[in-house]
Design a protein around this motif. Structure first.
Motif, mmCIF file in Angstrom:
data_model
loop_
_atom_site.group_PDB
_atom_site.id
_atom_site.type_symbol
_atom_site.label_atom_id
_atom_site.label_comp_id
_atom_site.label_asym_id
_atom_site.label_seq_id
_atom_site.Cartn_x
_atom_site.Cartn_y
_atom_site.Cartn_z
ATOM 1 N N ILE A 4 0.833 -1.194 0.000
ATOM 2 C CA ILE A 4 0.000 0.000 0.000
ATOM 3 C C ILE A 4 0.872 1.250 0.000
ATOM 4 N N TYR A 5 1.946 1.206 0.782
ATOM 5 C CA TYR A 5 2.885 2.326 0.822
ATOM 6 C C TYR A 5 3.452 2.600 -0.565
ATOM 7 N N ARG A 6 3.904 1.545 -1.246
ATOM 8 C CA ARG A 6 4.507 1.734 -2.575
ATOM 9 C C ARG A 6 3.473 2.243 -3.576
ATOM 10 N N GLN A 78 -12.957 -2.002 -1.694
ATOM 11 C CA GLN A 78 -13.395 -3.402 -1.642
ATOM 12 C C GLN A 78 -12.230 -4.351 -1.866
ATOM 13 N N GLY A 79 -11.310 -3.922 -2.734
ATOM 14 C CA GLY A 79 -10.115 -4.736 -2.952
ATOM 15 C C GLY A 79 -9.230 -4.769 -1.723
ATOM 16 N N LEU A 80 -9.077 -3.617 -1.091
ATOM 17 C CA LEU A 80 -8.194 -3.544 0.079
ATOM 18 C C LEU A 80 -8.783 -4.292 1.267
ATOM 19 N N LEU A 81 -10.078 -4.044 1.514
ATOM 20 C CA LEU A 81 -10.680 -4.594 2.735
ATOM 21 C C LEU A 81 -10.957 -6.081 2.640
ATOM 22 N N THR A 82 -10.958 -6.636 1.422
ATOM 23 C CA THR A 82 -11.151 -8.083 1.312
ATOM 24 C C THR A 82 -9.822 -8.798 1.077
ATOM 25 N N SER A 88 -5.141 -1.645 10.169
ATOM 26 C CA SER A 88 -4.094 -0.717 10.591
ATOM 27 C C SER A 88 -2.968 -0.674 9.563
ATOM 28 N N SER A 89 -2.685 -1.787 8.887
ATOM 29 C CA SER A 89 -1.619 -1.705 7.897
ATOM 30 C C SER A 89 -2.078 -0.935 6.660
ATOM 31 N N ILE A 90 -3.382 -0.956 6.360
ATOM 32 C CA ILE A 90 -3.892 -0.115 5.268
ATOM 33 C C ILE A 90 -3.687 1.350 5.628
ATOM 34 N N TYR A 95 -0.512 6.456 5.531
ATOM 35 C CA TYR A 95 0.017 7.516 6.391
ATOM 36 C C TYR A 95 1.511 7.732 6.123
ATOM 37 N N PHE A 96 2.255 6.630 6.094
ATOM 38 C CA PHE A 96 3.699 6.783 5.916
ATOM 39 C C PHE A 96 4.057 7.236 4.505
#
Lengths: 234, 352
Positions: A4-6, A78-82, A88-90, A95-96
């Protein structure tokens, strides 16, 4: 979190927001540097840092506005949450990413320090003190902006509300001076981001303020995770 | 593989899903069928952990999705109704992101190549997603669901927006995937469900209205057997019609005969209802031989999925209108597929 960061770092530059952020930051810091530091013939960059407060206040919402609102609008959440990742890592990945961009923008002061070194001595202790003060301020503001971005699907709304909230925080000092009750005045002043920040620019490195900024960041990231979690239960 | 027990989802006062229970075994392809707003997508969103249930239990591969969501989700590939695509990224960039996000341990290059070949998107991997057509976006969405080879695939209307050729391709693909994956797919396109799924669950107003294979469901709904025969009489006039109808009525086991339209010149179709036990085909044949009539067609017409669907989802309205004809006029959009399905049925009938 790494993925997610990248992706967010990439998105800052494909969407152009990253370039705009870096350019505006460089423009105003350069302006304040040439007028407030070079122009007045001092080697201390504190005046520039204290003027940058208001610029950071308006720029950070640009950085954070689309982080979560756009996900919701485009249904990419929907892609992220599933996916097999924690909430917290999302949130922290995003955030970072924003914080990294802020650090890149802020690090332009090291170019200014080279300019100063050419014609005088750089006072490294105050420079680094100011640098980290701004970093902590940014860390707190980005967490607030990210939280507001999680509340809406509309990135313009997220930006405007974030600017408004941060501006209110900026006004806390003048608000405090106009309230009649002493305890409220004290409470407002202790929440003041501006007075804590300007303390650093006047050369005072206060660890309680560092703690204040960092706990604000932690608290709002926690709130953001709760907002995402609550939406699933809605 | 998937177990759902007493699943309930409420939005305020609105009961979106009301006490649904079912289980899906390994290698099974299950179709969710239901009118718009029946609760299909809500159920799928709960199965994948996107939203949580108000009450009830979901086990994916024996892992409770609420107790250990990360482990449960790692077993699922999900294609939501709107594919979750970052439209500013290239297809390749996006698939690599999903590869990382799912913490896939397989060989990156080989795995992504395999998936892209499977979904036929290898030639668009360098393109920006927002410039792709709807069909390609859908395929990228499907590719994303296949990353990390999850044992459970949940596909929410996977063929929306595809052209007929692509629909057939995707269906073939799903059937292929169904051999070693557990697949749940939703659709409101009936032939699609019938073509792909081993088992069907019909959801209506948040509850399961029927569960089983198409013929099982049909069998539960009716105990009548219907057939249509086309008989050529001796004189090719309307006289034939009455004569033949009377003769058919006399056959033991036939409960009802209706002379239908004139399908060929002077030749009529007869809709026959029989009771369950009796096979009347030989008796019909005998009568025709005795009278010198010719049987031109004989077709068993069991209820099609359309009939079932309409009967279940409109049963209240139909009962009020006193309309017991199961083959009510299909919705405009379904008409073509409906005819096609009829054709298929007649082939099957012929084999019997």
């Amino acid at each position: 979190m790494g993925a997610i960061y990248r992706r967010e770092m990439g998105a800052f530059f494909t969407s152009g927001i990253g370039y705009v952020f870096l350019a505006v930051f460089a423009l105003f810091s350069g302006l304040f540097f040439s007028m407030g530091v070079i122009g007045s013939g001092v080697s201390d960059m504190s005046p520039m840092f204290s003027s940058m407060f208001i610029i950071v206040l308006f720029l950070i919402p640009i950085l954070t506005m689309r982080l979560l609102s756009e996900e919701k609008k485009n249904r990419t959440d929907q892609g992220l949450l599933t996916a097999p990742v924690s909430l917290s890592s999302i949130v922290l990945g995003k955030y970072f990413a924003a914080l990294t961009l802020f650090i890149i923008a802020e690090s332009i002061v090291f170019i200014y320090s080279v300019i100063i070194a050419l014609c005088g001595d750089v006072i490294w202790s105050t420079l680094l003190g100011n640098y980290f003060a701004m970093l902590f301020l940014g860390a707190a503001f980005i967490a607030i902006g990210l939280f507001i971005s999680s509340l809406t699907e509309n990135q313009m709304a997220a930006a405007v509300i974030s600017m408004f909230v941060l501006f209110i925080l900026y006004l806390l000092d003048s608000l405090a001076s106009s309230v009649p009750w002493d305890f409220l005045k004290k409470a407002l002043l202790s929440l003041s981001f501006y007075s804590r920040y300007t303390e650093f620019t006047s050369g005072l490195f206060d660890f309680s303020s560092v703690l204040f900024f960092l706990s604000t960041a932690v608290l709002f990231n926690f709130f953001t995770v709760r907002v995402l979690d609550k939406k699933r239960w809605g | 593989m998937i177990e759902v027990k007493n699943l309930v989802k409420r939005y305020g006062d609105k009961q979106a899903v009301n006490d649904i229970s079912f289980s899906v075994g390994k290698g099974e392809i299950l179709g969710f069928l239901g009118p718009n707003g029946a609760g299909k997508s809500t159920t799928m969103n709960m199965l994948t952990g996107y939203i949580s249930s108000t009450s009830g239990k979901i086990l994916i591969n024996n892992v409770d999705i609420l107790e250990d969501p990360i482990k449960a989700k790692s077993n699922i590939g999900y294609l939501p109704e709107i594919p979750p695509l970052y439209v500013d990224m290239t297809v390749d960039g996006y698939l690599n992101f999903m590869f990382d996000l799912k913490k896939c341990k397989l060989s990156r290059k080989a795995h992504l190549k395999e998936i892209c070949d499977l979904c036929k998107i290898s030639h668009v991997r360098e393109r920006i997603i927002k410039n792709l057509s709807k069909g390609y976006k859908q395929r990228v969405g499907l590719a994303q669901a296949l990353i990390n080879n999850p044992p459970v695939l949940i596909l929410d209307e996977p063929t929306v927006g595809l052209d007929p050729n692509q629909i057939i391709e995707i269906r073939t693909l799903i059937k292929k995937l169904g051999k070693n994956h557990t697949v749940i797919l939703s659709s409101h396109i009936l032939p699609e469900i019938q073509a792909v799924c081993d088992r069907i669950i019909i959801i209506n107003k948040g509850v399961i209205a029927a569960d089983g294979t198409a013929s099982e469901i049909a069998g539960k709904l009716t105990n009548e057997h219907k057939m249509t025969v086309r008989i050529e009489g001796a004189t090719h006039t309307a006289n034939d019609k009455n004569e033949i109808a009377e003769a058919l009525k006399a056959i033991d086991g036939i409960k009802y005969v209706r002379a239908d339209m004139e399908r060929e010149k002077g030749i009529y179709d007869y809709d026959i209802e029989t009771d369950e036990q009796t096979d009347v085909r030989r008796a019909i044949n005998t009568i025709c031989r005795e009278n010198g009539w010719n049987i031109l067609m004989m077709q068993l017409s069991d209820m099609t999925l359309e009939d079932i669907f309409l009967k279940i989802t409109t049963s209240d309205a139909a009962a009020e209108a006193g309309n017991n004809e199961p083959t009510a006029k299909p919705l405009a959009g379904m008409e073509i597929s409906f005819e096609k399905e009829k054709g298929k049925k007649s082939e099957k009938g012929g084999e019997k």
